[in-house]
Enzyme design. Structure first.
Site, PDB file in Angstrom:
ATOM      1  N   LEU A  26       0.858  -1.174   0.000  1.00 41.22           N
ATOM      2  CA  LEU A  26       0.000   0.000   0.000  1.00 41.22           C
ATOM      3  C   LEU A  26       0.898   1.229   0.000  1.00 41.22           C
ATOM      4  O   LEU A  26       1.981   1.211   0.587  1.00 41.22           O
ATOM      5  CB  LEU A  26      -0.898   0.030   1.240  1.00 41.22           C
ATOM      6  CG  LEU A  26      -1.955  -1.082   1.385  1.00 41.22           C
ATOM      7  CD1 LEU A  26      -2.673  -0.948   2.724  1.00 41.22           C
ATOM      8  CD2 LEU A  26      -2.951  -1.048   0.244  1.00 41.22           C
ATOM      9  N   ASP A  27       0.448   2.296  -0.634  1.00 36.07           N
ATOM     10  CA  ASP A  27       1.218   3.531  -0.605  1.00 36.07           C
ATOM     11  C   ASP A  27       1.334   4.045   0.831  1.00 36.07           C
ATOM     12  O   ASP A  27       0.512   3.707   1.688  1.00 36.07           O
ATOM     13  CB  ASP A  27       0.533   4.597  -1.462  1.00 36.07           C
ATOM     14  CG  ASP A  27       0.485   4.216  -2.928  1.00 36.07           C
ATOM     15  OD1 ASP A  27       1.369   3.465  -3.364  1.00 36.07           O
ATOM     16  OD2 ASP A  27      -0.446   4.674  -3.617  1.00 36.07           O
ATOM     17  N   LYS A  28       2.323   4.867   1.065  1.00 35.94           N
ATOM     18  CA  LYS A  28       2.579   5.382   2.411  1.00 35.94           C
ATOM     19  C   LYS A  28       1.322   5.964   3.046  1.00 35.94           C
ATOM     20  O   LYS A  28       0.992   5.671   4.191  1.00 35.94           O
ATOM     21  CB  LYS A  28       3.674   6.449   2.352  1.00 35.94           C
ATOM     22  CG  LYS A  28       3.944   7.131   3.698  1.00 35.94           C
ATOM     23  CD  LYS A  28       4.969   8.245   3.552  1.00 35.94           C
ATOM     24  CE  LYS A  28       5.159   8.986   4.882  1.00 35.94           C
ATOM     25  NZ  LYS A  28       6.144  10.098   4.759  1.00 35.94           N
TER      26      LYS A  28
END
Length: 311
Positions: free
Chosen positions: A134-136
């Site tokens: 998942l993106d940050k």
């Protein structure tokens, strides 16, 4: 270290050694098996073979499975919201703001550092067992493999599009209905830090439906068929529905007519993409049982929705 044995069946006779190994030992990736062949950890009737050599029916293969540490990172005692775990997998509810993989400028304080502290044996797995990311600034559910067999299984399931991943997104715009976005994604041709819909990119498919409407925004439910980098963010921006708060693919805040001060403050203050991985479905690597987990909407998205509802 574990020693395993197999006999070459008639139907695999004459095929390349590495292809036969992939059939007889499906819990391990082809590349890992090839490495073990080259290091002498796999023998045929007690003799070493090259990966391209053919094998004969009735030959006995001996595999000494030895997993070496793949990572040289410091374990860190970072709070890890574990939803479920057993001997094969860990399901995590990642908070927004936590980087998944170490990279330039992020060698510490990542999910990988936290996982190595939580389970030191994960150092022997690629990326500490992480099979999707998942993106940050995206929150929500992720699954982590605890064994090489589970890792191989989950990677295969993802490649075959058999892992269900559902997201909740708040977008700028008011679509009349849901739909499907089938648009290939690759690196942006000019800005290498961004992704974009590119004609010769990798296939990417997202399905979305309207969950809740507001005057200038919409809450969507999105399901992925594929898992490209920034896929939902890129696809939604591509069809004119950028994620609210997205600093890369979004736009300036849009204020509904007669928006309250509370709503304006919420729209101005929401500085991450409004995206949450709310549901995860998969077949368990050991039992094959279909399992499903749900994650509650994070507090910042809940407050944003309440402000949108009040107007």
């Amino acid at each position: 270290m574990e020693t395993q044995y197999a006999v070459v069946p008639e139907q695999l006779a004459g095929q390349r050694f590495d292809r036969v190994l992939a059939q007889l030992f499906p819990d391990y990736s082809r590349s890992r098996l090839q490495q073990w062949v080259k290091s002498g950890q796999v023998t045929v009737d007690g003799q070493q073979r090259r990966v391209r050599d053919s094998v004969k029916a009735g030959e006995q293969i001996t595999l000494v499975a030895k997993l070496e540490p793949c990572l040289e990172l410091e374990p860190e005692a970072i709070d890890l919201p574990v939803v479920a775990e057993d001997e094969a997998i860990i399901v995590i509810d990642k908070p927004a703001g936590l980087v998944v993989h170490p990279g330039a400028g992020n060698h510490t304080g990542t999910l990988v550092n936290a996982l190595l502290y939580y389970d030191p044996d994960l150092e022997c797995l690629p990326r500490a067992g992480i099979v999707h990311r998942l993106d940050k600034e995206t929150s929500g559910l992720m699954v982590v493999a605890r064994t090489a067999q589970a890792h191989h299984h989950l990677v295969e399931e993802l490649q075959q599009r058999r892992v269900g991943r559902a997201y909740e997104a708040i977008v700028v715009g008011t679509p009349t209905a849901g739909g499907k976005v089938d648009a290939p994604i690759a690196r942006h041709p000019r800005d290498r830090k961004r992704m974009a819909v590119v004609r010769d990119g990798r296939p990417a498919v997202s399905h979305y439906r309207v969950a809740e409407r507001f005057s200038s925004h919409t809450r969507l439910s999105v399901e992925l068929e594929t898992g490209r980098t920034h896929q939902i963010r890129v696809h939604m921006a591509h069809i004119g529905l950028p994620l609210l708060g997205d600093p890369v693919y979004g736009r300036r805040p849009v204020y509904p007519k007669s928006a309250s001060d509370k709503l304006r403050d919420q729209l101005d203050g929401f500085r991450r993409q409004a995206l949450h991985a709310c549901k995860l479905r998969l077949a368990h690597p050991l039992t094959g049982e279909q399992m499903e987990w749900d994650s509650e909407r994070p507090a910042d998205m809940q407050q944003l929705l309440e402000a949108l509802r009040e107007g």
